[in-house]
Design a protein around this motif. Structure first.
Motif, mmCIF file in Angstrom:
data_model
loop_
_atom_site.group_PDB
_atom_site.id
_atom_site.type_symbol
_atom_site.label_atom_id
_atom_site.label_comp_id
_atom_site.label_asym_id
_atom_site.label_seq_id
_atom_site.Cartn_x
_atom_site.Cartn_y
_atom_site.Cartn_z
ATOM 1 N N ASP A 55 0.610 -1.316 -0.012
ATOM 2 C CA ASP A 55 0.141 -0.279 0.108
ATOM 3 C C ASP A 55 0.735 1.495 -0.189
ATOM 4 O O ASP A 55 1.551 1.511 0.922
ATOM 5 C CB ASP A 55 -1.003 0.040 1.198
ATOM 6 C CG ASP A 55 -1.849 -0.976 1.169
ATOM 7 O OD1 ASP A 55 -2.934 -0.960 0.149
ATOM 8 O OD2 ASP A 55 -2.045 -1.806 2.022
ATOM 9 N N GLY A 162 -6.494 4.529 3.310
ATOM 10 C CA GLY A 162 -5.751 5.295 4.031
ATOM 11 C C GLY A 162 -5.546 4.619 5.385
ATOM 12 O O GLY A 162 -4.291 4.868 5.718
ATOM 13 N N GLY A 165 -7.384 -2.105 9.214
ATOM 14 C CA GLY A 165 -8.061 -2.092 10.495
ATOM 15 C C GLY A 165 -9.569 -1.638 10.602
ATOM 16 O O GLY A 165 -10.089 -1.586 11.420
ATOM 17 N N ASP A 192 -10.542 -4.842 -1.167
ATOM 18 C CA ASP A 192 -9.521 -4.439 0.012
ATOM 19 C C ASP A 192 -10.225 -3.708 0.871
ATOM 20 O O ASP A 192 -10.561 -2.683 0.624
ATOM 21 C CB ASP A 192 -8.556 -3.707 -1.071
ATOM 22 C CG ASP A 192 -7.416 -3.165 -0.096
ATOM 23 O OD1 ASP A 192 -7.311 -3.646 1.035
ATOM 24 O OD2 ASP A 192 -6.489 -2.316 -0.809
ATOM 25 N N GLY A 194 -11.049 -4.610 5.431
ATOM 26 C CA GLY A 194 -12.000 -5.139 6.165
ATOM 27 C C GLY A 194 -12.382 -6.548 6.049
ATOM 28 O O GLY A 194 -13.478 -7.169 6.436
ATOM 29 N N GLY A 214 -5.029 -7.305 5.561
ATOM 30 C CA GLY A 214 -3.791 -6.694 6.259
ATOM 31 C C GLY A 214 -4.044 -6.923 7.948
ATOM 32 O O GLY A 214 -3.239 -7.984 8.145
ATOM 33 N N SER A 215 -5.004 -6.372 8.759
ATOM 34 C CA SER A 215 -4.917 -6.821 10.038
ATOM 35 C C SER A 215 -5.419 -8.211 10.206
ATOM 36 O O SER A 215 -4.901 -8.729 11.334
ATOM 37 C CB SER A 215 -6.012 -5.681 10.726
ATOM 38 O OG SER A 215 -6.957 -5.723 10.063
HETATM 39 C C1 DX5 Z 1 -6.249 0.509 3.191
HETATM 40 C C2 DX5 Z 1 -5.279 -0.233 2.323
HETATM 41 C C3 DX5 Z 1 -5.375 -1.609 2.786
HETATM 42 C C4 DX5 Z 1 -5.202 -2.031 4.193
HETATM 43 C C5 DX5 Z 1 -6.393 -3.166 4.416
HETATM 44 O O1 DX5 Z 1 -6.153 1.696 2.662
HETATM 45 O O2 DX5 Z 1 -5.564 -0.095 0.973
HETATM 46 O O3 DX5 Z 1 -4.894 -2.469 1.787
HETATM 47 O O4 DX5 Z 1 -4.005 -2.661 4.288
HETATM 48 O O5 DX5 Z 1 -6.261 -3.478 5.717
HETATM 49 P P1 DX5 Z 1 -7.189 -4.358 6.529
HETATM 50 O O6 DX5 Z 1 -7.296 -5.667 5.779
HETATM 51 O O7 DX5 Z 1 -6.857 -4.277 7.843
HETATM 52 O O8 DX5 Z 1 -8.607 -3.641 6.393
#
Ligand code: DX5
Ligand code: ZN
Length: 241
Positions: A55, A162, A165, A192, A194, A214-215
């Motif tokens: 990202d 941005g 989580g 992408d 949540g 991500g999280s």
């Molecule tokens: C948010 C990013 C995502 C982020 C997703 O702006 O584009 O790629 O890392 O994070 P989670 O999976 O925690 O929602």
């Protein structure tokens, strides 16, 4: 994990892989521990995730700063994973080349960030990288109409970009369904924001096949097991359609 000299053949092999329909998990290193990045990428490789999501935020297109070209360059040297670079920046045309040269396999830019998406697509094609186009939650699916057949991947944001989580925005499921119905078998539909065990099945049923997490992955007690769990939930749900 090992170091290799990446060549354009490596990139075209990885792009060829992405053209085949399959469920794929793309862990986002935004939630990784950056003091142990190499180690964490090694863990993602062992977990059999197929893509690594990077990202890139400029503090203008989104109200946050993250990583830039030198980090992508270092990551490229330490892994053969497919590098899925998500530009959340105001000038994708200017930065297409530095990110392609740093080792991106696919560069996704935001349709809201440019008055001329076709020009950015042409530039990325010249640079021989895959092309992804992303939509913020407020941008309707039909904004893609003029360029939908020109891209390798559509990235539907299921949170406002941005930050990691955040909570999955449910009404995006309808947008995913609308876009999924218009794609060719060689084009991917990525989601992408949540994505976790309680949301991935709905996104898969709606037609997504690449899932950024991500999280959900990096905050899990066992990140490797979490990748496997996400993958099997999405696979089962995707078959239900
Ligand atoms: C948010 C990013 C995502 C982020 C997703 O702006 O584009 O790629 O890392 O994070 P989670 O999976 O925690 O929602
Ligand atoms: Zn992202």
């Amino acid at each position: 994990m090992h170091s290799t000299n990446q060549t354009s053949t490596d990139r075209s092999k990885r792009l060829q892989m992405l053209r085949t329909p399959a469920v794929r998990i793309a862990p986002s290193i935004l939630s990784a521990d950056f003091t142990r990045l190499g180690e964490q990428i090694g863990m993602i490789e062992k977990a059999n995730a197929q893509l690594l999501h990077l990202d890139i935020m400029d503090g203008h297109f989104v109200p946050n700063l993250s990583i830039g070209v030198p980090v992508v360059y270092s990551v490229r040297k330490c892994t053969d994973l497919f590098l899925d670079v998500h530009l959340m920046i105001t000038d994708p045309l200017f930065y297409a080349e530095p990110f392609a040269k740093a080792g991106a396999d696919l560069v996704t830019f935001h349709i809201e960030a440019t008055p001329d998406p076709q020009r950015v697509i042409d530039r990325l094609r010249e640079l021989n990288v895959g092309v992804g186009i992303s939509l913020n939650p407020g941008t309707p699916a039909d904004a893609l109409a003029p360029i939908l057949d020109k891209v390798d991947l559509v990235l539907v944001m299921t949170v406002w970009p941005g930050f990691g989580g955040q909570k999955f925005i449910e009404p995006m499921l309808e947008k995913i369904r609308a876009i999924a119905g218009q794609l060719r078998p060689d084009q991917r539909l990525e989601v992408d924001g949540g994505i976790a065990v309680h949301t991935i099945e709905r996104a898969a049923r709606a037609g997504a096949d690449v899932f950024v997490a991500g999280s959900a992955v990096f905050d899990a007690a066992d990140p490797s097991a979490e990748v496997a769990r996400l993958q099997s939930l999405a696979q089962a749900a995707g078959k239900e359609g």
